[in-house]
Design a protein around this motif. Sequence first.
Motif, PDB file in Angstrom:
ATOM      1  N   GLU A 150       0.830  -1.207   0.000  1.00 28.66           N
ATOM      2  CA  GLU A 150       0.000   0.000   0.000  1.00 28.66           C
ATOM      3  C   GLU A 150       0.868   1.262   0.000  1.00 28.66           C
ATOM      4  OE1 GLU A 150      -3.483   2.194   2.663  1.00 28.66           O
ATOM      5  OE2 GLU A 150      -3.067   0.065   2.974  1.00 28.66           O
ATOM      6  N   LEU A 151       1.964   1.197   0.727  1.00 25.97           N
ATOM      7  CA  LEU A 151       2.883   2.341   0.776  1.00 25.97           C
ATOM      8  C   LEU A 151       3.421   2.649  -0.618  1.00 25.97           C
ATOM      9  CD1 LEU A 151       4.490   4.426   2.436  1.00 25.97           C
ATOM     10  CD2 LEU A 151       6.171   2.634   2.897  1.00 25.97           C
ATOM     11  N   SER A 152       3.784   1.625  -1.362  1.00 23.45           N
ATOM     12  CA  SER A 152       4.367   1.823  -2.698  1.00 23.45           C
ATOM     13  C   SER A 152       3.380   2.462  -3.662  1.00 23.45           C
ATOM     14  CB  SER A 152       4.868   0.491  -3.266  1.00 23.45           C
ATOM     15  OG  SER A 152       3.795  -0.357  -3.595  1.00 23.45           O
ATOM     16  N   LYS A 153       2.090   2.221  -3.460  1.00 25.04           N
ATOM     17  CA  LYS A 153       1.068   2.835  -4.327  1.00 25.04           C
ATOM     18  C   LYS A 153       0.962   4.334  -4.069  1.00 25.04           C
ATOM     19  CE  LYS A 153      -1.738  -1.371  -4.675  1.00 25.04           C
ATOM     20  NZ  LYS A 153      -2.997  -2.045  -4.269  1.00 25.04           N
ATOM     21  N   ASN A 154       1.208   4.730  -2.821  1.00 22.68           N
ATOM     22  CA  ASN A 154       1.246   6.149  -2.442  1.00 22.68           C
ATOM     23  C   ASN A 154       0.025   6.904  -2.979  1.00 22.68           C
ATOM     24  OD1 ASN A 154       2.195   8.460  -1.264  1.00 22.68           O
ATOM     25  ND2 ASN A 154       3.868   8.799  -2.707  1.00 22.68           N
ATOM     26  N   LYS A 155      -1.127   6.429  -2.624  1.00 21.65           N
ATOM     27  CA  LYS A 155      -2.375   7.017  -3.095  1.00 21.65           C
ATOM     28  C   LYS A 155      -2.468   8.506  -2.749  1.00 21.65           C
ATOM     29  CE  LYS A 155      -7.374   6.223  -2.944  1.00 21.65           C
ATOM     30  NZ  LYS A 155      -8.464   5.437  -2.312  1.00 21.65           N
ATOM     31  N   ASN A 156      -2.830   9.302  -3.731  1.00 20.30           N
ATOM     32  CA  ASN A 156      -2.966  10.761  -3.599  1.00 20.30           C
ATOM     33  C   ASN A 156      -1.663  11.450  -3.184  1.00 20.30           C
ATOM     34  OD1 ASN A 156      -5.746  10.647  -4.241  1.00 20.30           O
ATOM     35  ND2 ASN A 156      -6.260  10.194  -2.105  1.00 20.30           N
TER      36      ASN A 156
END
Length: 252
Positions: free
Chosen positions: A234-240
Amino acid sequence: MSNEFYYQFIKPDPSLDSFVENIGMFHNPSDTAKEVVVMPDGRVDLFFMRFGPDDPFNIFLIGLETAPEQRAILPGTIAFVVSFRPIAVEYILKTSIADLLNTARILPDDFWNVTTDDLKDLETFNQRISQIVTELLPETIDERKRKLFDLIYSSNGEMSVKELSEQTGWSSRQINRYFNQQFGLSLKAYSTILRFRASLAHIAEGKLFPELNFTDQTHFIKEIKKFSGVPPKELSKNKNDRFILLSILKQK
């Protein structure tokens, strides 16, 4: 000019590198708050922050952080920041931050005699801060401390307290007393933060398995979640773009 949140960080002059890691700024010119997650990174930040065009700049010193924190950067906020290496606390800031673990200290409005003219843009701010820090550079430094921090950084926090003690000629007990009195946490706790930060560079490259000395994948995930609030994927996706520290690493 873009109306979106933006940030910029630059490296200081090499003569200041032992004390200052970078100098930067961020600005939210939009009409909505920018939600961000601040993660521990082992640095000590000096902020000059204004929340609106007609507001004065507030100055505060943020100590080391040991847990992630969600914050909202309000519309109109502009901030300039000096990110110090911990050794600067004693030799440049001439204070202790043991009482600032996960918190901040408000500083006088005339701190370092920085004026609004010095806060026009990042280049002006960088020149002023570089001048001030250069004038504050100490004539001598305890070589044990200099070597200690060089080793901690170069090893990404992976050297044990025992190894560091042997290589600096400084007892483990004295090192931990120094860290607790000066920064409010143990050397081991600080080293763990640096290992997390080094892992962020790998996560920014899409590497979701431990590259450093974690016991196993479970340990890696647990440690990343402890300091970021989310697992590596989830961290790697760095949403927004909310994990600013990760965003900066991805730009490099």
